[in-house]
Every structure is written in C-alpha cells, then in structure tokens.
Design a protein around this motif. Sequence first.
Motif, PDB file in Angstrom:
ATOM      1  N   GLU A 296     -34.277  21.352 -46.523  1.00 15.95           N
ATOM      2  CA  GLU A 296     -33.677  21.122 -45.639  1.00 15.95           C
ATOM      3  C   GLU A 296     -32.186  21.009 -45.256  1.00 15.95           C
ATOM      4  O   GLU A 296     -31.159  22.009 -44.547  1.00 15.95           O
ATOM      5  CB  GLU A 296     -34.346  19.791 -45.542  1.00 15.95           C
ATOM      6  N   GLU A 297     -31.419  21.052 -46.463  1.00 18.36           N
ATOM      7  CA  GLU A 297     -30.257  21.394 -46.738  1.00 18.36           C
ATOM      8  C   GLU A 297     -29.765  22.628 -46.152  1.00 18.36           C
ATOM      9  O   GLU A 297     -28.946  23.581 -45.598  1.00 18.36           O
ATOM     10  CB  GLU A 297     -29.718  20.321 -48.220  1.00 18.36           C
ATOM     11  N   LYS A 298     -30.496  23.538 -47.055  1.00 22.70           N
ATOM     12  CA  LYS A 298     -30.057  24.964 -46.807  1.00 22.70           C
ATOM     13  C   LYS A 298     -30.354  25.162 -45.426  1.00 22.70           C
ATOM     14  O   LYS A 298     -29.790  26.184 -44.607  1.00 22.70           O
ATOM     15  CB  LYS A 298     -31.072  26.251 -47.917  1.00 22.70           C
ATOM     16  N   LYS A 299     -31.559  24.749 -44.791  1.00 21.03           N
ATOM     17  CA  LYS A 299     -31.294  25.402 -43.079  1.00 21.03           C
ATOM     18  C   LYS A 299     -30.363  24.663 -42.112  1.00 21.03           C
ATOM     19  O   LYS A 299     -30.054  25.520 -41.594  1.00 21.03           O
ATOM     20  CB  LYS A 299     -32.772  24.683 -42.608  1.00 21.03           C
ATOM     21  N   ASN A 300     -29.711  23.207 -43.178  1.00 24.16           N
ATOM     22  CA  ASN A 300     -28.411  23.311 -41.769  1.00 24.16           C
ATOM     23  C   ASN A 300     -27.343  24.175 -42.613  1.00 24.16           C
ATOM     24  O   ASN A 300     -26.318  23.308 -41.914  1.00 24.16           O
ATOM     25  CB  ASN A 300     -28.218  21.723 -41.698  1.00 24.16           C
ATOM     26  N   LEU A 301     -27.043  24.710 -42.895  1.00 26.42           N
ATOM     27  CA  LEU A 301     -26.141  25.168 -43.131  1.00 26.42           C
ATOM     28  C   LEU A 301     -25.105  25.979 -42.913  1.00 26.42           C
ATOM     29  O   LEU A 301     -26.031  27.134 -42.052  1.00 26.42           O
ATOM     30  CB  LEU A 301     -26.660  26.027 -44.949  1.00 26.42           C
ATOM     31  N   ALA A 302     -23.854  25.686 -42.930  1.00 32.46           N
ATOM     32  CA  ALA A 302     -23.028  26.588 -41.738  1.00 32.46           C
ATOM     33  C   ALA A 302     -22.840  28.160 -41.869  1.00 32.46           C
ATOM     34  O   ALA A 302     -22.578  28.031 -43.664  1.00 32.46           O
ATOM     35  CB  ALA A 302     -22.037  26.130 -41.022  1.00 32.46           C
ATOM     36  N   ILE A 303     -21.998  28.802 -41.809  1.00 32.73           N
ATOM     37  CA  ILE A 303     -21.764  30.658 -42.203  1.00 32.73           C
ATOM     38  C   ILE A 303     -20.561  29.914 -43.206  1.00 32.73           C
ATOM     39  O   ILE A 303     -19.233  28.832 -42.480  1.00 32.73           O
ATOM     40  CB  ILE A 303     -21.456  30.795 -40.759  1.00 32.73           C
ATOM     41  N   GLY A 304     -20.743  30.338 -44.013  1.00 36.15           N
ATOM     42  CA  GLY A 304     -19.818  30.158 -45.208  1.00 36.15           C
ATOM     43  C   GLY A 304     -20.324  29.183 -46.148  1.00 36.15           C
ATOM     44  O   GLY A 304     -19.285  28.669 -47.630  1.00 36.15           O
ATOM     45  N   ASP A 305     -20.810  28.276 -45.927  1.00 33.31           N
ATOM     46  CA  ASP A 305     -20.944  27.288 -46.611  1.00 33.31           C
ATOM     47  C   ASP A 305     -21.709  27.057 -48.041  1.00 33.31           C
ATOM     48  O   ASP A 305     -22.676  27.958 -47.770  1.00 33.31           O
ATOM     49  CB  ASP A 305     -21.280  25.707 -45.612  1.00 33.31           C
ATOM     50  N   THR A 306     -22.081  26.445 -48.698  1.00 33.82           N
ATOM     51  CA  THR A 306     -22.570  26.204 -49.682  1.00 33.82           C
ATOM     52  C   THR A 306     -23.541  25.262 -50.413  1.00 33.82           C
ATOM     53  O   THR A 306     -22.851  24.262 -50.224  1.00 33.82           O
ATOM     54  CB  THR A 306     -21.881  26.863 -51.437  1.00 33.82           C
ATOM     55  N   LEU A 307     -24.561  25.175 -50.754  1.00 30.76           N
ATOM     56  CA  LEU A 307     -24.895  24.025 -51.128  1.00 30.76           C
ATOM     57  C   LEU A 307     -24.150  23.433 -52.745  1.00 30.76           C
ATOM     58  O   LEU A 307     -23.860  24.325 -53.276  1.00 30.76           O
ATOM     59  CB  LEU A 307     -26.795  24.483 -51.743  1.00 30.76           C
ATOM     60  N   VAL A 308     -24.201  22.598 -52.943  1.00 29.74           N
ATOM     61  CA  VAL A 308     -23.576  21.792 -54.036  1.00 29.74           C
ATOM     62  C   VAL A 308     -24.971  21.402 -55.025  1.00 29.74           C
ATOM     63  O   VAL A 308     -25.008  19.184 -53.678  1.00 29.74           O
ATOM     64  CB  VAL A 308     -22.410  21.177 -54.086  1.00 29.74           C
ATOM     65  N   PHE A 309     -25.048  21.218 -55.687  1.00 23.70           N
ATOM     66  CA  PHE A 309     -25.650  19.503 -56.756  1.00 23.70           C
ATOM     67  C   PHE A 309     -24.825  18.700 -57.422  1.00 23.70           C
ATOM     68  O   PHE A 309     -24.406  20.002 -58.489  1.00 23.70           O
ATOM     69  CB  PHE A 309     -27.195  20.464 -57.031  1.00 23.70           C
ATOM     70  N   VAL A 310     -24.815  17.749 -56.914  1.00 27.43           N
ATOM     71  CA  VAL A 310     -23.549  16.945 -57.830  1.00 27.43           C
ATOM     72  C   VAL A 310     -24.628  15.884 -58.746  1.00 27.43           C
ATOM     73  O   VAL A 310     -25.560  15.486 -58.762  1.00 27.43           O
ATOM     74  CB  VAL A 310     -23.200  16.088 -57.289  1.00 27.43           C
ATOM     75  N   ASP A 317     -23.300   3.750 -66.703  1.00 27.93           N
ATOM     76  CA  ASP A 317     -23.528   4.672 -67.165  1.00 27.93           C
ATOM     77  C   ASP A 317     -24.616   4.838 -66.625  1.00 27.93           C
ATOM     78  O   ASP A 317     -25.897   5.690 -66.888  1.00 27.93           O
ATOM     79  CB  ASP A 317     -23.899   4.274 -68.558  1.00 27.93           C
ATOM     80  N   GLN A 318     -25.439   4.478 -64.930  1.00 24.61           N
ATOM     81  CA  GLN A 318     -26.245   5.206 -64.234  1.00 24.61           C
ATOM     82  C   GLN A 318     -25.692   6.819 -63.610  1.00 24.61           C
ATOM     83  O   GLN A 318     -24.229   7.217 -63.912  1.00 24.61           O
ATOM     84  CB  GLN A 318     -26.072   4.435 -62.807  1.00 24.61           C
ATOM     85  N   ILE A 319     -26.869   7.569 -63.193  1.00 26.23           N
ATOM     86  CA  ILE A 319     -26.927   8.618 -63.043  1.00 26.23           C
ATOM     87  C   ILE A 319     -27.263   8.601 -62.324  1.00 26.23           C
ATOM     88  O   ILE A 319     -28.471   8.326 -61.886  1.00 26.23           O
ATOM     89  CB  ILE A 319     -27.885   9.320 -64.478  1.00 26.23           C
ATOM     90  N   LYS A 320     -26.394   9.856 -61.439  1.00 26.49           N
ATOM     91  CA  LYS A 320     -26.848  10.218 -59.830  1.00 26.49           C
ATOM     92  C   LYS A 320     -26.818  11.559 -59.498  1.00 26.49           C
ATOM     93  O   LYS A 320     -26.010  11.893 -59.411  1.00 26.49           O
ATOM     94  CB  LYS A 320     -25.850   8.762 -58.781  1.00 26.49           C
ATOM     95  N   THR A 321     -27.513  11.721 -58.668  1.00 24.19           N
ATOM     96  CA  THR A 321     -27.974  13.637 -58.500  1.00 24.19           C
ATOM     97  C   THR A 321     -27.764  13.335 -56.717  1.00 24.19           C
ATOM     98  O   THR A 321     -28.303  12.373 -56.088  1.00 24.19           O
ATOM     99  CB  THR A 321     -28.866  13.452 -58.977  1.00 24.19           C
ATOM    100  N   LEU A 322     -27.012  14.834 -56.442  1.00 21.53           N
ATOM    101  CA  LEU A 322     -26.781  14.708 -54.894  1.00 21.53           C
ATOM    102  C   LEU A 322     -27.145  15.932 -54.662  1.00 21.53           C
ATOM    103  O   LEU A 322     -25.810  16.551 -55.060  1.00 21.53           O
ATOM    104  CB  LEU A 322     -25.720  13.918 -53.968  1.00 21.53           C
ATOM    105  N   VAL A 323     -27.981  16.274 -53.144  1.00 18.72           N
ATOM    106  CA  VAL A 323     -27.660  17.340 -52.655  1.00 18.72           C
ATOM    107  C   VAL A 323     -26.722  17.771 -51.202  1.00 18.72           C
ATOM    108  O   VAL A 323     -27.121  17.044 -50.727  1.00 18.72           O
ATOM    109  CB  VAL A 323     -29.292  18.202 -52.791  1.00 18.72           C
ATOM    110  N   THR A 324     -25.737  18.355 -51.542  1.00 18.43           N
ATOM    111  CA  THR A 324     -25.164  18.256 -50.675  1.00 18.43           C
ATOM    112  C   THR A 324     -24.055  19.638 -50.309  1.00 18.43           C
ATOM    113  O   THR A 324     -25.621  20.671 -50.899  1.00 18.43           O
ATOM    114  CB  THR A 324     -24.014  17.352 -50.877  1.00 18.43           C
ATOM    115  N   THR A 325     -23.178  19.861 -49.342  1.00 21.47           N
ATOM    116  CA  THR A 325     -22.044  21.164 -48.689  1.00 21.47           C
ATOM    117  C   THR A 325     -21.321  20.798 -49.591  1.00 21.47           C
ATOM    118  O   THR A 325     -19.970  20.050 -49.817  1.00 21.47           O
ATOM    119  CB  THR A 325     -23.041  21.556 -47.980  1.00 21.47           C
ATOM    120  N   THR A 326     -20.363  22.072 -49.782  1.00 16.94           N
ATOM    121  CA  THR A 326     -18.870  22.714 -49.886  1.00 16.94           C
ATOM    122  C   THR A 326     -18.375  21.704 -49.103  1.00 16.94           C
ATOM    123  O   THR A 326     -17.186  20.607 -48.967  1.00 16.94           O
ATOM    124  CB  THR A 326     -18.619  23.473 -50.099  1.00 16.94           C
TER     125      THR A 326
END
Length: 335
Positions: A296-310, A317-326
């Motif tokens: 879904e995130e890839k579908k919404n990418l603008a030209i020149g933008d890139t996915l980021v897995f944080v 000490d909790q681990i949080k993961t997030l899929v976002t964009t630059t």
Amino acid sequence: MRIHKLTLSFLVITLILIALHVWRMISYQTYSRENYSFSIGVAEHHPIMGRFELMTENKNQSITISEDYKEDNAYWGFAGNYEFENFPPPYTLSCHWVSLRERKIYKGTFELPHKTIDSLFKLEKTKMHSFSPYGGSDVYGYEFGVGIAPGGMVTLWASGKHYFQKEIATFQAKEFDSYNWNAVGDELLNSLPEDFDSNSKETDSIIKNNIPPEMEKWKNFSKKYQYYVQLIGFSDEVTSVDLECFNEEADRFENSNGAKQLIYAGVPYRIDINKTELDDRKSYRLSEDYMTTFKEEKKNLAIGDTLVFVIEKSINDQIKTLVTTTSKIEFKKDE
C-alpha cells in the motif's frame, strides 16, 4: 597455393576459437575451484519429491540431490546440507520434481548468473573470511540454497558468512506430464499422497484432504522492494541488528546513529538484536500484515520518494517498527 590459404584460414579460425574460450574462462572464472554447499528447501506445507542437480560448465561434474520428500528436514531458504571442497563453480541448475499439494510435475534447466556467483566468491575471500553465523565451517565460503514454491517457481540463494542470505536468481519451471519417464503423470500423482507421511500433522491433513496451494500468499512472500532501513534510539551496547525477510533474505545492519541504509529485499518478518551476544540477544517476529503495508505504501509513493522501514527502541526498551517514506520523515523533522 589454395591448400596453403585453406590451412591458414583454419589456423585463424582455431586461434579465434581459442581466444574466445580463454576470454570465457577469464570472464566466468570457469578454471577456478571453490568450496561451497548445496541444498533444497520448500515452501511450508508444500512437500515435494524430486531430483535437483547443480552442474559445472563442462557438465562432467555435478551435485545431485534426489528422490526424497522435502519438507520436514529442509525448509524454504535453507542451505548447507551437502558440502563440496575444491569443486568448479556451479553453471547450470536442473530441476525435476513432483509437487504433492498441487498434484503437478515440474521440470526445468536454468543457466545461473555466472558473474554474480563469481563476485560472491571474490567477496568471500576478501571481506568475509572470519565470519560464520550459519554454523558452517571456515572451509566452505558459500551455501547455495534452492527454494521450490507453488506454481513451479525456483529461487536460488547464496548464504554467506557475513550474516547475510541473498536471492541471486529466480526461474520458472514448466509443467510436465511424467516424472523421470517411468510413470504416467496421473497414476503417480494419485499414488504418492497415499504414501506420504509427514512429521507435521497439519501437512498430513492438507495433503490427504487435497487442500489447494496458497498461490497468492507465496507470490507476496517472493516480492521485493527498494527501501531504507533506519535504526533509531539504540544504545552503544547494541552493535548490530539482523533483519530477516519473508522470502528468507537476511542482512546485518550496524547501529549507525539513525543513518538510513538503502537495500533491495523482501518484506521484513524477524528482527534479531545483538544476535552474536549470548547475554543480550533479543528476537522479534513481525506480522504478515507488513506485506500489505509495504504494498500500500509503495502505491502512494511520489516520484523520487522511497520507502523507509524504521526500527525504533523507546526509553522503556520497547521495539517499534514502522513503514513510512522519506518525504514523511523529512516532514516530521520540519514540524
């Protein structure tokens, strides 16, 4: 005079052929010998019976794994069962198997990416000699693993000693009407499931009840994305984070104070922190929902933008993961 010209022509042709052969040897390192291992893995709950062969360029030497049900002792992405020392690099992969759950027979012969394999061996000899995380000895530089998925998909991995496993080729086998030319297809496909006995009750039930294969699921597992991996909030005690993906690719990322590292890999499904430190290792498994999130995130990418897995560690000490964009990350910084 004509005989002399004919002899000269043959000599020129011979010299050209020799030069081409020498160039081919130099380009693909076909004269070299290496230490590596080879095995077959399968998709979960998709057992097979088959014959798989790695062949060298001249086909005089080969490695064969054959006539066995593969699921309980060989899983998707796994490599390292059969070890070979001082062996020519693999040149061709030949596959012929019966997929019990699909009730289909597949066959294919595939030329491997020689330059990629050669570059991996060179990397092993320089950068990666002292690492051995997958349990292999110092003798064997690389492990070649072949993964068989529903629909006749064949994936080739290389597992190295620098905490990584990379997909280096994918192939599509064709359906065939017989196995090893000694059994009629329908007769074989009807008889094999009756004799199948897995260590997994779930797999046994799937085969006996003729439950269809999970085609769409394994298509999603095989997808790859270009994205950044960014580690945030980890202390100096954390030296590295290992990321494993649904398609069994894996890599190690150093704790680099929030720097982003660009990769092209599958969707992450497991995070291992300080994997080599017995006193401080931690492991986190991610949901399959991340495959949908990446899509879904890839579908919404603008030209020149890139996915980021944080991968972010909080104060408690909790681990949080997030899929976002630059672009979203930069927007937050500017707020």
